[in-house]
Enzyme design. Structure first.
Site, short mmCIF file in Angstrom:
data_model
loop_
_atom_site.label_atom_id
_atom_site.label_comp_id
_atom_site.label_asym_id
_atom_site.label_seq_id
_atom_site.Cartn_x
_atom_site.Cartn_y
_atom_site.Cartn_z
N HIS A 1 0.82 -1.22 0.00
CA HIS A 1 0.00 0.00 0.00
C HIS A 1 0.86 1.26 0.00
O HIS A 1 0.49 2.28 0.60
CB HIS A 1 -0.97 0.00 1.18
CG HIS A 1 -1.94 -1.13 1.17
ND1 HIS A 1 -3.05 -1.16 0.35
CD2 HIS A 1 -1.97 -2.29 1.87
CE1 HIS A 1 -3.72 -2.29 0.55
NE2 HIS A 1 -3.07 -2.99 1.45
N ASN B 1 -10.25 -3.25 1.91
CA ASN B 1 -9.92 -3.15 0.49
C ASN B 1 -11.17 -2.83 -0.31
O ASN B 1 -12.27 -2.76 0.25
CB ASN B 1 -9.32 -4.47 -0.02
CG ASN B 1 -7.87 -4.68 0.42
OD1 ASN B 1 -7.10 -3.74 0.52
ND2 ASN B 1 -7.52 -5.92 0.71
#
Length: 486
Positions: A56, A129
Site C-alpha cells: 500500500h 480493500n
C-alpha cells in the site's frame, strides 16, 4: 527582538542571512564547515524520506465526516454510532497494494480502503480493500504472497511466474483472483469503487450482547472501471491519475461519498453456516444476511501537506473502540500485530501522537520516551500503574467481549476447504461480455508464465469453479484441460 514572520530561519529559529551562496574560504576556496545552515539543510534533505510502506505504498487521502443515518445502537455500544444524525470527523486513505510509491495508479491491483474515525472514545480504524475477500486466509502466508507481487531479487522485474505459481499452489486465492481479473480489477477512479472491511468483526451492545458483522461501503458515484488499454495508456501518460482525480474533485466541491452498510450474523450461526464466517476468502450471502444501512461517509477536504497527512497516516485493524471487537479470522489476527508494528518501524513508536493520527479524545496512559517524543512526555505525572497518586485506571466495562474457544494448540487449517463454489458463482453471475473480458485478462496475464505445469495447475482451479471457465482459459492459452479433472 522577535524574528519577522516572513524571515527565512534555520530549524532552530535563527534568521538566515544568505540562502543562495555557501560560505567559502575566498571566492574560489573550499566550503567551510562553519556554514551550519548549509550543513543542516543538506543533512535534513538526506533524511527527508521515511521508509515507504511495504504494501500500500502508493496512496491518496482526504478528510471528511461520517454521519449516522440508521439506528444501530441495538447492535453496538460504539459512541460514534449511537444516534441518527451524529457526525464524526474522519480521514480516508486509498492505495494500490503491490506497487512502489512512484508506481502507476491505474494498474490491475486491489485497492486499499482505510478509514480513521476520530471518535469521542478514541480513534477507530477500519482497514479494508475494495474487494470483499482476499487471496489468503492465514497471515503466515502473507509475506510469501507479497514477495510474489514485488520484484524478483535477481532481475528486479515483476515476475508473472512467481505470481501464478503461488496462486496455483494456493487454491483459496481463486475467488479474489477472479475478482482481480474481472472488470473490477482496475477502478476508473478512487471515487467510483466500493470498499469493504473484508474481515468479520464483532459488535457488542450496551447489554453485552454480541453479533458478527461485515462492513460494506457503497459508492454513491456508481461503480466505474477502466479497460486494460485505457489503463495502460493512463499509466504511461499520467501515473498519478487517481491521486489527481480525487484531489481535483474535492477541490472543486464535488465531494465523493459512500453509504456504509453492514451484514449482521447472530453469534450462534457461526457454528452452522455453510461457509466458515471467519474465512476472509469467502463472502456471506446477502440473501442470508441482508445489508443494513448504518450511515454515510463524505470526503470534503484535501490535505494541506501530503507527507504530514497521507504519508504519515497510520492505520491498524487493532485500533478499536468500545463496542467493536475482533473475530477469530486468522488473517485479521495476524494483521492486528503486523500493521501497528509496521508503523512503529516506519514512522516511530510515537506515531499515534502525530497530528494526523492523534485522537480527538484525551489520551491518558503510561507510555513514555522514544524517538520523536515531541509533546511534554507526560510531564511530571505518575509514570507507572498501579499507583497511589490518582493516575488513570482501567475501566472494566470496556474490556473486549469474551467468546468461548476450545481445542488443542496446534498449527491447523480452516475446516472448510471449498475454494470453488463462490468463485464459480461469481463467474456465472457475469454477463457473457464480462466473462469474455475476464478470460482475456487472465490469458494475457498468464502467457508470460515460464512453466506449463503452473498454467495447467491454475487451469484446474478455474475448471473446478466452472467447467466453462477453465475450458475457455485453457483454449486461450492453447492448452487442454487435464483429463483427470473432467
Amino acid at each position: 527582538m522577535t524574528t519577522n514572520k516572513n524571515n527565512l530561519t534555520t530549524s532552530w529559529g535563527a534568521p538566515v542571512g544568505d540562502n543562495q551562496n555557501s560560505m567559502t574560504a575566498g571566492s574560489r576556496g573550499p566550503t567551510l564547515i562553519q556554514d551550519v545552515h548549509l550543513l543542516e539543510k543538506l543533512a535534513h534533505f538526506n533524511r527527508e524520506r521515511v521508509p515507504e510502506r511495504v504494501v500500500h505504498a502508493k496512496g491518496a487521502g482526504a478528510h471528511g465526516y461520517f454521519e449516522v443515518t440508521n439506528d444501530v445502537s441495538s447492535y453496538t455500544k460504539a459512541a460514534f454510532l449511537s444516534e441518527v444524525g451524529k457526525r464524526t470527523p474522519l480521514f480516508a486513505r486509498f492505495s494500490t497494494v503491490a506497487g512502489e510509491n512512484g508506481s502507476a495508479d491505474t494498474v490491475r491491483d486491489p485497492r486499499g480502503f482505510a478509514v480513521k474515525f476520530y471518535t469521542e472514545e478514541g480513534n477507530y480504524d477500519l482497514v479494508g480493500n475494495n474487494t470483499p475477500v482476499f487471496f489468503i486466509r492465514d497471515a503466515i502466508k502473507f509475506p510469501d504472497f507479497i514477495h510474489t507481487q514485488k520484484r524478483d531479487p535477481r532481475t528486479h522485474l515483476k515476475n508473472p511466474t512467481a505470481v501464478w505459481d503461488f496462486w496455483s499452489l494456493s487454491p483459496e486465492s481463486l475467488h479474489q483472483v477472479s475478482i482481480l481479473m474481472s472488470d473490477r480489477g482496475i477502478p476508473a477512479t478512487l471515487r467510483h469503487m466500493h470498499g469493504f472491511g473484508s474481515h468479520t468483526f464483532k459488535w457488542v451492545n450496551a447489554e453485552g450482547d454480541g453479533v458478527w458483522v461485515k462492513y460494506h461501503f457503497k459508492t454513491e458515484q456508481g461503480v466505474k472501471n477502466l479497460s486494460p488499454d485505457v489503463a495502460a495508456k493512463l499509466a504511461g501518460e499520467n501515473p498519478d491519475y487517481h491521486t489527481e482525480d480525487l484531489f481535483n474533485a474535492i477541490e472543486k466541491g464535488d465531494f465523493p461519498s459512500w453509504k456504509l452498510y453492514v451484514q449482521i450474523m447472530p453469534l450462534e450461526d457461526a457454528d452452522t453456516y455453510r461457509f466458515d464466517p471467519f474465512d476472509v476468502t469467502k463472502v456471506w450471502s446477502q440473501k442470508d444476511y441482508p445489508l443494513i444501512e448504518v450511515g454515510r461517509m463524505v470526503l470534503d477536504r484535501n490535505p494541506e501537506n501530503y507527507f504530514a497527512e497521507v504519508e504519515q497516516a497510520t492505520f491498524s485493524p487493532g485500533t478499536l473502540v468500545p463496542g467493536i471487537d475482533v473475530s477469530p479470522d486468522k488473517m485479521l489476527q495476524g494483521r492486528l500485530f503486523a500493521y501497528s508494528d509496521a508503523h512503529r518501524y516506519r514512522v516511530g513508536a510515537n506515531h499515534q501522537a502525530l497530528p494526523i493520527n492523534r485522537p480527538r479524545s484525551e489520551v491518558n496512559n503510561y507510555q513514555r520516551d522514544g524517538q520523536m517524543r515531541f509533546d511534554d512526555n507526560g510531564g511530571r505525572s505518575v509514570y507507572y500503574e498501579p499507583n497511589s497518586f490518582g493516575g488513570p485506571t482501567e475501566s472494566q466495562e470496556n474490556k473486549q467481549a469474551a467468546y468461548p474457544v476450545s481445542g488443542v494448540a496446534d498449527s491447523v487449517a480452516y475446516d472448510h476447504n471449498d475454494h470453488y463454489t463462490q468463485a464459480g458463482d461469481l463467474y456465472r453471475l457475469l454477463s457473457e461480455d464480462e466473462r469474455t473480458r475476464l478470460v482475456a485478462n487472465i490469458v494475457e496475464a498468464m502467457k508470460p508464465v515460464e512453466k506449463e505445469e503452473i498454467k495447467l495447475r491454475q487451469i484446474q482451479h478455474f475448471y473446478k469453479a466452472d467447467p466453462e471457465y477453465g475450458t475457455r482459459v485453457a483454449d486461450g492459452l492453447g492448452l487442454s484441460v487435464p483429463q483427470q479433472i473432467k
